[in-house]
Design an enzyme around this catalytic site. Structure first.
Site, PDB file in Angstrom:
ATOM      1  N   LYS A   1       7.141   0.674  19.592  1.00  6.29           N
ATOM      2  CA  LYS A   1       6.768   1.949  18.966  1.00  6.29           C
ATOM      3  C   LYS A   1       6.493   1.871  17.460  1.00  6.29           C
ATOM      4  CE  LYS A   1      10.126   4.566  20.797  1.00  6.29           C
ATOM      5  NZ  LYS A   1      10.893   5.669  21.426  1.00  6.29           N
ATOM      6  N   GLY A   2       6.818   0.803  16.815  1.00  6.37           N
ATOM      7  CA  GLY A   2       6.613   0.771  15.360  1.00  6.37           C
ATOM      8  C   GLY A   2       7.874   1.170  14.627  1.00  6.37           C
TER       9      GLY A   2
ATOM     10  N   ILE B   1      11.569  -4.162  20.055  1.00  2.05           N
ATOM     11  CA  ILE B   1      11.345  -4.796  18.750  1.00  2.05           C
ATOM     12  C   ILE B   1      10.521  -6.054  18.988  1.00  2.05           C
ATOM     13  CG2 ILE B   1      12.452  -5.852  16.754  1.00  2.05           C
ATOM     14  CD1 ILE B   1      12.853  -2.771  17.074  1.00  2.05           C
TER      15      ILE B   1
ATOM     16  N   GLU C   1       8.139   2.867   8.943  1.00  4.91           N
ATOM     17  CA  GLU C   1       8.514   3.994   8.086  1.00  4.91           C
ATOM     18  C   GLU C   1       9.899   4.531   8.417  1.00  4.91           C
ATOM     19  OE1 GLU C   1       5.060   6.568   8.444  1.00  4.91           O
ATOM     20  OE2 GLU C   1       4.134   5.485   6.785  1.00  4.91           O
TER      21      GLU C   1
ATOM     22  N   GLY D   1       0.824  -1.203   0.000  1.00  4.88           N
ATOM     23  CA  GLY D   1       0.000   0.000   0.000  1.00  4.88           C
ATOM     24  C   GLY D   1       0.855   1.249   0.000  1.00  4.88           C
TER      25      GLY D   1
ATOM     26  N   GLY E   1       0.735   0.883  13.233  1.00  3.52           N
ATOM     27  CA  GLY E   1       0.029  -0.394  13.334  1.00  3.52           C
ATOM     28  C   GLY E   1       0.550  -1.310  14.433  1.00  3.52           C
TER      29      GLY E   1
ATOM     30  N   GLY F   1       1.928  -6.526   4.726  1.00  2.67           N
ATOM     31  CA  GLY F   1       3.290  -7.001   4.508  1.00  2.67           C
ATOM     32  C   GLY F   1       4.166  -6.688   5.693  1.00  2.67           C
TER      33      GLY F   1
ATOM     34  N   ASN G   1       9.336  -8.331  16.806  1.00  2.00           N
ATOM     35  CA  ASN G   1       9.810  -9.502  16.057  1.00  2.00           C
ATOM     36  C   ASN G   1      10.960  -9.048  15.178  1.00  2.00           C
ATOM     37  OD1 ASN G   1      10.277 -11.564  14.217  1.00  2.00           O
ATOM     38  ND2 ASN G   1       8.108 -12.064  13.948  1.00  2.00           N
ATOM     39  N   PRO G   2      12.186  -9.389  15.537  1.00  2.00           N
ATOM     40  CA  PRO G   2      13.324  -8.870  14.766  1.00  2.00           C
ATOM     41  C   PRO G   2      13.308  -9.285  13.293  1.00  2.00           C
ATOM     42  CG  PRO G   2      14.053 -10.356  16.535  1.00  2.00           C
ATOM     43  CD  PRO G   2      12.582 -10.152  16.716  1.00  2.00           C
TER      44      PRO G   2
END
Lengths: 740, 321, 183
Positions: free
Chosen positions: A694-695, A622, A698, A247, A517, A475, A624-625
């Site tokens: 934290k995400g 993290i 990006e 996306g 997300g 993804g 899932n690394p």
């Protein structure tokens, strides 16, 4: 669950499976082709095929559309034109007409959908519409419209009362007084998300209820906007988006495929599916705006910045969003005098909207090159210069600290790992055969955005756990990290957890965008799991607060019961919503990174090839690394594209993006991308979310392009300030042939 | 894509007869360009003649000491042929610098020569284009022209011939062998095969309506060092901004052809004498009279620098590019 | 409806082959000759593992193996493949019985959104077969020497398969593991 106090130690912190490398749980479906995307669903029955026709002018009106020939074409079931409807309401935060009305706002605006029994029939008939246009003059050139641009205040961070320009101190005075000054203008081009799966939707009506399978990042926004567009009650719409073929912002909002599939299915009384064919996507949907950015920096001879000015311009349709390319500059470096602001010009081009790392991606492409230039003026190492100007607080609100900020560590760790000490400060000093070789660095920042997010977790009679939410996986790894979250909370393995996503009938989650997300959706599952743990404890008569869940068992003191036993007594459900208090206001929550690049520039032809890249990321815990690293390398790859090739070419006379296919709009291919190295620092952020994550989706793109730009400068001594950096811009400043 | 009828033929005469008899018929081999254009209705044949079963997929030695490459030899097979690799490596190099493995597996030798241009306005049926719709005007001249031609153009068209193989074939002075519906065969030099646009940019080759290409004939090997240097923004899967095909000999003589710069593979034999002097000297002759746009003016100096790179490599090592 | 007039090749003395074989199963070709192999697979056989990313031969998502050779299914007509054996990603392995290459993609996270993945996987198999056959690439050094499966070679040979999520680095790791296994 309300999250308004820093997270204490909680069951997630056991890190049995949370925080561990776990292969994607939906992976086997993706590698075998068994994962079905929107256009491939069979649940609605055999669908008719709709092909969208775009307008051939950039601005004006449609006088007439003659559909006689199309309707007479074999297999055609119907033709719906924009003249058949009033203008449909657009999605929130969008400006371009979805469909309806005679006004053409931009090239390839949806003008009609032609529906037939087969795709081949619909495609052939779509060429048979005869359209009478009335052209109007358009505004297509961003720089030309600058005098008429209006302020675009940073309402996302500053609220509705955000000032036109964020001012601290007196920049002009500081600039005049500074010993070392930099003043430069940088431009970034129009960029396309260009995800691999074209926009696609399939719709079927049962009475006045419609079910739509679509490819959408934000199911909860889709079910807000679709009913409005179709003029039906919200509860009459169900949206499903379990797999999204990329996306990057393009699928945040509903586009014309959704409404045309729904309108056609309603008109024909049968399921209809619509995909945008690739050549239409670039001008019909959304892109990242070009920017023009003027940066002025002031510093003393000690290298401390005394002033930062960053003023930017982007363009959009009237009422559209600005590309907030200056917003990171408010947070990245200290300086007592500052002025930062964006303006937006009105253009009659297709809609500009969010694309991966909106604001920061193009903003850092300017700021981080300016920082490189300033370091050189100061005769300082670019890393030392950045660390010297690091700030522990929001420079615009000095009593507001960052929740966690480890930018300097990113830079130091990266320098060590990348071998930065081998960099020659003098440009054009390293040759490897015909290649001029250089290194570059850039800082990265991208904010963490708290958003409420819900989920339901079932302990089924079989003993299996199922997570249910309308959250999407574009993804990013959502399926897997939600399974990890539930597994950690209930003491099972990810393999024991099923995850159902992307269905608007399920609890409403944050959705996928803005790298919000992962932290929010895992927070929602965390909250639901707390509820489920309480339900389990209640069933067993255990005090919930003292229960531990591990190895498929619940323990309270010396009492132990297996989850399977609990489940056999009947399904238990935990459902909740994570909601955030004001921690995000009291503390600035951001993610940080340092990007390093080594490039080779062909001394003869100016061709630029990336040789090595490293990203060091400070993004909270993290989860899932494996999937986090994939997000980062994906961002770095998109950064390679942004630095070196991506450029929606504008025909300034005809008002459209010319290279509207995957051959013309070049994105990186395998050959452009070397092995990408990623270091994920471990700094859980207890102020950000209960899982302390934290995400990162990006962050990996932020700073990647300017690191490459700085490496090109270091390799060649040629400073290119208008992206993408292509060989034609370098050529005349490369060494003369006589010197090679 | 408009409706068409489809026929799979077993003999060349059957193909040319159908081509002559059926208005709007076209030959189909790999289809990688034709079907793409048919989807956009830039090509709209009424009938497709699938010629893949014809006995034209062999590479044979010629009595003259060269090779005869069947029209249906795939790009992959041509690039992989041991004789091509050994004696005409510029052909292998040119082929593998273009497109992708998937496309090269499907694309045929003759079809590659017949591929149409990649000007974005030719591909965009909403825009004027003299090649697609004669007389409608050229959008590229005052539009997006960075990738387009700098020489051999006309006021009607500035499209570039996009292929790589043909540049190598032009360098080697290959010949194109054809047969028509009457059974007449002819061979024409590749130099005469692709046409400059002039006032009729829609006519791209010298092929006559019922003619079918049967083979490409290579003259005896030239020896020398072979190079094909393709310059592009991304590292693969892109058309050339500029490409240089070269055969260079130790005495600094050789042949040079350029791709990505003109409506046909661009070779100016008189310029080759200047190889004794410098790359710039070759290019100043080869590009004499160039009329680039502001956006693609870089191609002329780029051609000189690319050629200089080839010359430098020839001096450096024994490996080809 | 357009008519087809097919004269597929016939082995001498045998009934002409009239089927397209897909993953070992025989199928009649589509009635409409305009149907691409890609649309035939996806819309008529419901083999939706083969993806449509561009429909123009510009992305590689539709890569399938025809008689063992990789091609773009979007740029070929289904009717052209009467007599051919087509292998799609569904023919390589199943979710509970993965092909070793599919397993390597899972191990190395050689994907993100998954949309280009089936094409990447088919393309790897095709590319390795090309190396075995001595097909050179743009980065091959000595054209006449035996071909070697290096990372550089595979990056070039896989460049017809675009991954916008940017999983390339991981895909190359997956390929390296697969190539390291006996095959």
């Amino acid at each position: 669950m309300r999250f308004d106090e820093p997270a204490l130690r909680n069951p997630i912190d056991d890190l049995t499976v949370f925080g561990r490398p776990v292969a994607r749980i939906e992976g086997p479906l993706k590698v075998t082709g068994a994962a079905r995307y929107a256009y491939e669903r069979t649940e609605l029955g055999k669908a008719a095929y709709g092909v969208v026709v775009g307008a051939a002018i950039p601005k004006g009106r449609i006088r007439a559309i003659d559909r006689t020939a199309a309707l007479a074409s074999p297999g055609v079931l119907g033709v719906i034109t924009t003249l058949d409807h009033d203008r449909l309401p657009t999605a929130d935060m969008c400006a371009a007409t979805l469909f309806g009305g005679d006004v053409i706002q931009h090239h390839h605006q949806a003008m009609a959908v032609v529906v037939a029994d087969t795709f081949e029939q619909a495609r052939a008939a779509s060429r048979l519409l005869s359209v009478t246009y009335e052209r109007a003059e358009g505004r297509f050139v961003l720089a030309d419209e600058e005098p008429r641009a209006e302020a675009a205040p940073d309402t996302e961070n500053g609220g509705p009362d955000a000032p036109d320009i964020d001012v601290v101190g007196d920049f002009e005075a500081a600039f005049r007084a500074a010993l070392v000054r930099l003043e430069q203008t940088y431009t970034t081009p129009y960029e396309s998300p260009a995800m691999m799966e074209p926009h696609a939707s399939m719709a079927a009506w049962q009475g006045d209820h419609v079910t739509i399978w679509t490819s959408n990042q934000m199911v909860n926004w889709a079910v807000r906007d679709i009913p409005r567009a179709l003029g039906i009650p919200a509860e009459n719409v169900r949206v499903l988006s379990p797999y999204v073929g990329g996306g990057f912002g393009a699928k945040l909002f509903i586009r014309c495929d959704v409404v045309l599939a729904a309108l056609a299915a309603r008109a024909l009384g049968r399921p209809v599916k619509v995909t945008l064919h690739r050549p239409v996507i670039f001008n019909n949907t959304s892109h990242r705006s070009a920017t023009i950015q003027r940066i002025r920096l002031a510093a003393g001879s000690d290298g401390k910045l005394t002033g930062i000015s960053h003023r930017g311009l982007s363009g959009n349709l009237p009422g559209g969003l600005a590309e907030m390319a200056t917003s990171q500059t408010k947070l990245l470096y200290a300086a007592p005098n500052r002025e930062i602001g964006m303006r937006m010009a009105t253009l009659d081009l297709p809609e500009s909207n969010f694309m991966r790392a909106p604001g920061e991606a193009p903003g850092l492409m300017a700021l981080e090159v300016a920082m490189d230039e300033m370091a050189e003026k100061l005769a300082m190492d670019p890393i030392a210069f950045r660390i010297l100007n690091d700030t522990p607080v929001d420079p615009h609100v000095p009593n507001r600290r960052f929740s966690e900020r480890h930018l300097a560590e990113c830079l130091r760790v990266g320098a060590e790992r990348f071998g930065w000490s081998a960099r020659q400060a003098r440009p054009a000093g390293v040759r490897d055969g015909r290649w001029l070789v250089g290194m570059g660095v850039a800082s990265a920042i991208r904010n963490a955005i708290p958003m409420s997010s819900g989920a339901r977790v079932r302990l089924e009679r079989s003993g299996r756990l199922t997570v249910e939410t309308d959250m999407t996986d574009i993804g990013t790894g959502t399926y897997t990290i939600l399974a990890q979250t539930a597994a950690e909370m209930l003491g099972v393995t990810p393999a024991d957890v099923g995850v159902t996503l992307g269905d608007s009938n399920l609890p409403r989650a944050a959705g996928s965008g803005g790298q919000w997300g992962a932290a929010n959706a895992t927070g929602g599952v965390f909250a639901a799991c707390v509820k489920l743990r309480e339900a389990i404890a209640a069933r067993l008569g255990f005090p919930a607060a003292q229960c531990t869940f591990a190895d498929h068992h619940v323990r309270s003191g010396n009492d132990t019961t297996s989850l399977a036993e609990v489940a056999q007594r009947g399904e238990l459900i935990g459902e909740d919503l994570i909601e955030f208090g004001d921690l995000g206001k009291r503390f600035q929550q951001s993610t940080f990174g340092a990007q390093f690049a080594e490039v080779g520039v062909d001394a003869f032809t100016g061709e630029i090839r990336v040789r090595r890249m490293l990203a060091v990321c400070d993004a909270g815990r993290i989860i899932n690394p494996v999937t986090a690293r994939s997000q980062v390398i994906g961002g770095m790859t998109m950064g390679i594209g942004a630095a070196l090739m991506e450029d929606l070419g504008l025909d300034a006379k005809r008002g459209f993006f010319v290279n509207h296919d995957m051959a013309g709009y070049e994105v990186p291919v395998h050959a452009d991308v070397p092995h990408l190295d990623v270091v994920l620092l471990d700094h859980p952020d207890a102020l950000a979310s209960p899982t302390k994550a934290k995400g990162i989706g990006e962050l990996g793109m932020c700073g990647a392009a300017p690191a490459i730009a700085n490496a090109v400068y270091n390799a060649t001594g040629v400073r290119i300030r208008n992206y993408p950096i292509t060989l034609d811009k370098l050529l005349h400043e490369l060494p003369p042939l006589s010197a090679l | 894509m408009r409706a068409f009828t489809y026929q799979r033929v077993a003999a060349t005469a059957e193909a040319t007869a159908a081509l002559a008899r059926i208005p709007g018929a076209k030959l189909l081999a790999g289809g990688t360009n034709l079907l793409d254009l048919m989807k956009l209705e830039i090509e709209a044949p009424t009938h497709l003649i699938d010629i893949r079963d014809l006995d034209l997929a062999r590479i044979e030695d010629t009595a003259a000491g060269g090779l005869r490459i069947g029209a249906l030899v795939s790009n992959t097979d041509l690039a992989s042929d041991a004789r091509i690799k050994r004696h005409y490596p510029v052909i292998s190099r040119a082929i593998v610098s273009g497109a992708t493995g998937q496309l090269r597996n499907k694309a045929s030798t003759a079809g590659n020569l017949l591929q149409r241009n990649r000007c974005p306005y030719f591909y965009d049926t909403d825009q004027p284009c003299n090649k697609r719709l004669p007389g409608s005007g050229c959008s590229a001249i005052d539009g997006a022209s960075r990738g387009l031609a700098v020489i051999g153009t006309s006021s009607a068209c500035i499209a570039t011939y996009p292929g790589d193989l043909a540049v190598a074939l032009r360098l080697l002075d290959a010949e194109i062998e054809t047969v028509d519906a009457a059974g007449r065969t002819r061979t024409l030099p590749i130099a005469d095969f692709h046409r400059l646009p002039g006032d009729t940019p829609q006519i791209e080759t010298a092929l006559q309506p019922s003619e079918l290409i049967t083979a490409v004939i290579l003259p005896p090997p030239l020896g020398g060092r072979h190079f094909y240097l393709k310059v592009r923004d991304r590292a693969s899967y892109a058309f050339a901004l500029v490409s240089v095909a070269a055969v260079l000999h130790p005495d600094r003589t050789g042949r040079i052809a350029f791709g990505g710069v003109a409506p046909k593979p661009w070779r100016v034999e008189q310029a080759e004498a200047a190889l004794q002097d410098s790359a710039e000297a070759v290019v100043s002759i080869a590009f004499d009279g160039a009329t680039p746009t502001e956006q693609n003016a870089f191609k002329v100096p780029l051609a000189a620098r690319a050629l200089a790179s080839v010359i430098a490599r020839a001096r450096e090592s024994s490996d080809a590019v | 409806m357009p008519q087809s007039n097919m004269n597929p090749p016939a082995a001498s003395g045998m009934t002409p082959v009239r089927f397209i074989t897909v993953n070992g199963e025989q199928h009649s070709p589509p009635e409409d000759p305009r149907t691409t192999l890609l649309d035939f697979l996806r819309e008529q056989l419901d083999l939706t593992g083969t993806k449509k990313g561009c429909d123009q031969g510009q992305c590689g998502a539709c890569t399938v193996l025809v008689n063992g050779t990789r091609i773009n299914a979007c740029l070929t007509l289904a009717i052209m493949h009467v007599g051919d054996e087509v292998t799609t990603v569904e023919g390589l392995g199943k979710p509970d019985a993965l092909h070793p290459l599919q397993r390597a993609f899972v191990t190395h996270d050689g994907y993100q959104c998954g949309y280009c993945t089936p094409g990447q996987i088919c393309s790897v198999i095709g590319a390795l077969a090309e190396i075995d056959r001595g097909v050179p690439s743009h980065v091959t050094g000595d054209l006449s020497a035996p071909m070697i499966t290096t990372r550089l070679e595979m990056r070039e040979r896989m460049s017809g398969n675009i991954c916008r999520c940017g999983a390339y680095s991981n895909i190359q790791d997956a390929i390296a593991e697969f190539v390291g296994e006996p095959r």
